[in-house]
Design an enzyme around this catalytic site. Structure first.
Site, short mmCIF file in Angstrom:
data_model
loop_
_atom_site.label_atom_id
_atom_site.label_comp_id
_atom_site.label_asym_id
_atom_site.label_seq_id
_atom_site.Cartn_x
_atom_site.Cartn_y
_atom_site.Cartn_z
N PRO A 1 -14.60 -1.74 -0.95
CA PRO A 1 -14.84 -0.34 -1.30
C PRO A 1 -15.70 0.40 -0.28
CG PRO A 1 -14.98 -1.70 -3.27
CD PRO A 1 -14.82 -2.64 -2.10
N GLY B 1 15.54 22.59 4.69
CA GLY B 1 15.35 22.42 3.24
C GLY B 1 15.86 21.08 2.74
N THR C 1 -2.81 -5.85 0.40
CA THR C 1 -1.35 -5.87 0.34
C THR C 1 -0.85 -7.19 -0.24
OG1 THR C 1 -1.24 -4.42 2.26
CG2 THR C 1 0.76 -5.62 1.70
N GLU D 1 -4.04 -1.86 9.50
CA GLU D 1 -4.27 -2.64 10.72
C GLU D 1 -5.24 -1.90 11.66
OE1 GLU D 1 -2.98 -5.65 11.22
OE2 GLU D 1 -1.26 -5.78 9.90
#
Length: 386
Positions: A127, A340, A157, A363
């Protein structure tokens, strides 16, 4: 090992067919369900994709860096979620063992990693410690023939599927910065480990990242990778290699986006002719191709130098900085060329636009790459002055 040209080309073509025939048709489904189908995972195992960088003696393909990057270009041509399934096994989840593990550690874990039977994750970020890895707070305190690990890791991950974690923890609380950090292999089933739910992300649906909490987790001392206090060295060596791999994946995504924008521009008509005939559209296509070609050339040069035994810390960071920033620009141009249509989900361009944004973060962020490059330049200058 160095592959001969014929074997290398056969492998690349096999991966290219897998990506084109199996992965690309499922991109929308994976994004919608946030999950890669098990049959795709099983086929990736059969192709040996989980063990690209694991030595042959442990059941992997043992690719040299150049060949790994050539394969990564192909994997990058589809949703990053597919590569992410095996990505931690190929890179940061296994390479600490490959580069620094003992023979016993390698024999114990690498065959399962190479086969895809064991999923490995790399637990460094916290954190309050990501780019500043030297400030991590997770502790591993020696207690007899074990270390007791306490702390929290963030954005890990494949954590929800992991069987093993390579955990960076502070073994010497009195030593500030990176010198007090060590690396450990931690079994997911060890009591005291809690894995949080997958985070809801901007992009790369199907690839999962979770928090991991360690509460009085007892890890055998024999599970330390490298020597005590060498964790930062382990992490940086792993990241040098991982940055080249990610650069190649990002560049593969650029190549896919260029193909999509050129095909669309040749079909879409405005002012009585295909928009590909308009010079400002041509400029966006040309800039994208030039940058992507430069990125590919950088990646292969750095990979060959690594294979030759050179220190490529600065080259790996230079490559990641350029290739991943370039991918962001290519994705932005692709949306612009589609107009669009690029903003709605039908064509998948907006999905790639969101997916590739992460390449500039993990990374090591682009800003960390700049710091590494500058640091290495100054280090080289000082060496020249001696």
């Amino acid at each position: 090992m160095a592959f001969d040209a014929e074997i290398r080309q056969a492998l690349i073509e096999q991966v290219r067919r897998f990506v084109s025939e199996k992965c690309i048709p499922l991109e929308g489904q994976v994004a919608e369900k946030d999950e890669v189908p098990q049959e795709i995972v099983d086929e990736m195992k059969q192709l040996g994709l989980f063990g690209l960088a694991v030595p042959e003696q442990y059941g992997g393909l043992g690719l040299d860096m150049e060949t790994e990057c050539l394969v990564a270009f192909e994997l990058g041509r589809t949703s990053p979620a597919f590569r992410s399934v095996a990505g931690t096994n190929i890179g940061i989840g296994s390479q600490a063992l490959v580069l620094f593990g003992t023979d016993e550690q390698k024999e114990k874990w690498l065959p399962g990693i190479a086969a895809g039977d064991l999923i490995s994750s790399f637990a460094l970020t916290e954190p309050e410690a990501g780019s500043d890895a030297g400030s991590l707070r997770t502790k591993a305190i020696r207690d007899g023939d074990h270390y007791v690990v306490n702390g929290a890791k963030r954005y890990i991950t494949n954590a929800n599927k992991a069987d093993l974690f390579t955990v960076m923890a502070r073994t010497d609380p009195d030593t500030p910065g990176a010198k007090g950090v060590s690396a450990f292999i931690v079994d997911r089933n060890t009591p005291g480990i809690t894995v949080g739910k997958p985070e809801s992300k901007m992009g790369q649906q199907g690839a999962h990242a979770c928090d991991v909490i360690f509460e009085d987790v007892r890890v055998p001392a024999e599970n330390m990778v490298g020597k005590e206090g060498e964790g930062f060295k382990v992490a940086m060596s792993v990241l040098d290699k991982g940055r080249l791999h990610i650069s190649a994946v990002a560049t593969g995504a650029s190549e896919r986006l260029i193909k999509e924008m050129v095909n669309y521009a040749m079909e879409r008509e405005q002012f009585g002719q295909p928009i590909a005939q308009h010079q400002l559209i041509q400029a966006m296509m040309a800039d994208s191709q030039a940058e992507t070609y430069a990125a590919r050339a950088m990646i292969l040069d750095a990979a060959r130098r690594r294979d030759a035994g050179e220190n490529v810390t600065m080259l790996a960071s230079s490559t990641k900085l350029f290739a991943c920033e370039a991918t962001g620009r290519v994705a932005d141009r692709a949306v612009q060329v589609f107009g669009g249509a690029g903003y709605i989900t039908d064509y998948g361009i907006e999905r790639f636009y969101r997916d590739v944004r992460l390449f500039r973060l993990y990374e090591g962020t682009s800003q960390i790459q700049q710091i590494v490059i500058a640091r290495e330049l100054m280090r080289a200058a000082k060496a020249d002055q001696l």
